[in-house]
Motif scaffolding. Sequence first.
Motif, PDB file in Angstrom:
ATOM      1  N   HIS A  16      64.540   6.315  49.426  1.00  0.00           N
ATOM      2  CA  HIS A  16      63.401   6.785  48.624  1.00  0.00           C
ATOM      3  C   HIS A  16      62.300   7.392  49.500  1.00  0.00           C
ATOM      4  O   HIS A  16      61.551   8.256  49.050  1.00  0.00           O
ATOM      5  CB  HIS A  16      62.834   5.642  47.786  1.00  0.00           C
ATOM      6  N   GLY A  55      63.890   3.093  40.059  1.00  0.00           N
ATOM      7  CA  GLY A  55      63.684   4.265  40.900  1.00  0.00           C
ATOM      8  C   GLY A  55      62.498   5.056  40.369  1.00  0.00           C
ATOM      9  O   GLY A  55      61.524   4.484  39.876  1.00  0.00           O
ATOM     10  N   ASP A  75      62.114  -2.472  40.822  1.00  0.00           N
ATOM     11  CA  ASP A  75      62.960  -1.847  41.842  1.00  0.00           C
ATOM     12  C   ASP A  75      62.814  -2.613  43.148  1.00  0.00           C
ATOM     13  O   ASP A  75      61.776  -3.209  43.421  1.00  0.00           O
ATOM     14  CB  ASP A  75      62.590  -0.370  42.049  1.00  0.00           C
ATOM     15  N   ILE A  76      63.863  -2.553  43.945  1.00  0.00           N
ATOM     16  CA  ILE A  76      63.868  -3.230  45.249  1.00  0.00           C
ATOM     17  C   ILE A  76      62.977  -2.489  46.250  1.00  0.00           C
ATOM     18  O   ILE A  76      62.545  -3.070  47.247  1.00  0.00           O
ATOM     19  CB  ILE A  76      65.318  -3.333  45.779  1.00  0.00           C
ATOM     20  N   SER A  77      62.694  -1.215  45.959  1.00  0.00           N
ATOM     21  CA  SER A  77      62.009  -0.358  46.934  1.00  0.00           C
ATOM     22  C   SER A  77      60.570  -0.065  46.524  1.00  0.00           C
ATOM     23  O   SER A  77      60.320   0.483  45.444  1.00  0.00           O
ATOM     24  CB  SER A  77      62.784   0.956  47.062  1.00  0.00           C
ATOM     25  N   ALA A 118      72.722   3.116  36.461  1.00  0.00           N
ATOM     26  CA  ALA A 118      73.190   3.315  37.844  1.00  0.00           C
ATOM     27  C   ALA A 118      72.711   2.238  38.812  1.00  0.00           C
ATOM     28  O   ALA A 118      72.349   2.538  39.940  1.00  0.00           O
ATOM     29  CB  ALA A 118      72.796   4.703  38.341  1.00  0.00           C
ATOM     30  N   PHE A 122      76.577  -0.881  41.559  1.00  0.00           N
ATOM     31  CA  PHE A 122      76.530  -1.291  42.966  1.00  0.00           C
ATOM     32  C   PHE A 122      77.024  -2.726  43.167  1.00  0.00           C
ATOM     33  O   PHE A 122      77.191  -3.159  44.298  1.00  0.00           O
ATOM     34  CB  PHE A 122      75.106  -1.182  43.513  1.00  0.00           C
TER      35      PHE A 122
END
Length: 208
Positions: A16, A55, A75-77, A118, A122
Amino acid sequence: MAKVVTGGVAHWESVHGRWDPAVASWYEPDPVMSLQVLDELGVGTGEAVIDVGAGASGIAAALLDRGFYDVTALDISMAALQKARERLGPRADEVRWIEADLLAWTPPRQFQVWHDRAVFHFLTEQRQRRRYRELLADALPSGAALVMATFAADGPAQCSGLPVQRWDAAALIAELGPRWDVRVCRRAEHHTPAGAIQPFVYVGARRP
Ligand SMILES: C[S@@+](CC[C@H](N)C(=O)[O-])C[C@H]1O[C@@H](n2cnc3c(N)ncnc32)[C@H](O)[C@@H]1O
């Protein structure tokens, strides 16, 4: 409990941080199919929505446009969430933002709608998908709606450089477990910004 991440924070911060959201392979200008499935499930604007692995997706903006007022993006980010906030501009404060590894996260409340485009694909290990099912059980009350979109069985074998588990609708539904009233199964072709075609499967369900 050991962390059960999907690529890990460093991978996703790097992705990202490097890329403009609009050039990522998963980017779609409008979340047309997600909104269609929400409509087919009869989801109303008063229902609390969480978009996991959000995202910089446009779904938060699309939901606010429609009048939804309880919207959460996880989100993880941190970089992803920052870009999502920038995309929304002043309306960013109308969304609750959660920076967390979904699989190591404990939902602080329940939601009426769970949206995942999406991210589930994963989860290539059984223990990861088991944890995901536990999350669904904790976060969603009876009657809640679920919208899942993953690469289809003939979709790409990787996403963002990571291996994925591809699904046909029947296998995806079976993997979610028996407690779902499945109302929508749809195949969709995603056109990436680079012009490739990625087959997706969409499943829409209600929790009995
Ligand atoms: C392929 S992108 C899809 C983004 C968005 N859902 C969309 O449709 O545009 C996957 C997203 O999931 C996030 N992600 C990956 N693993 C995660 C995890 N374990 N917990 C939370 N978010 C995760 C990534 O940072 C990334 O934003």
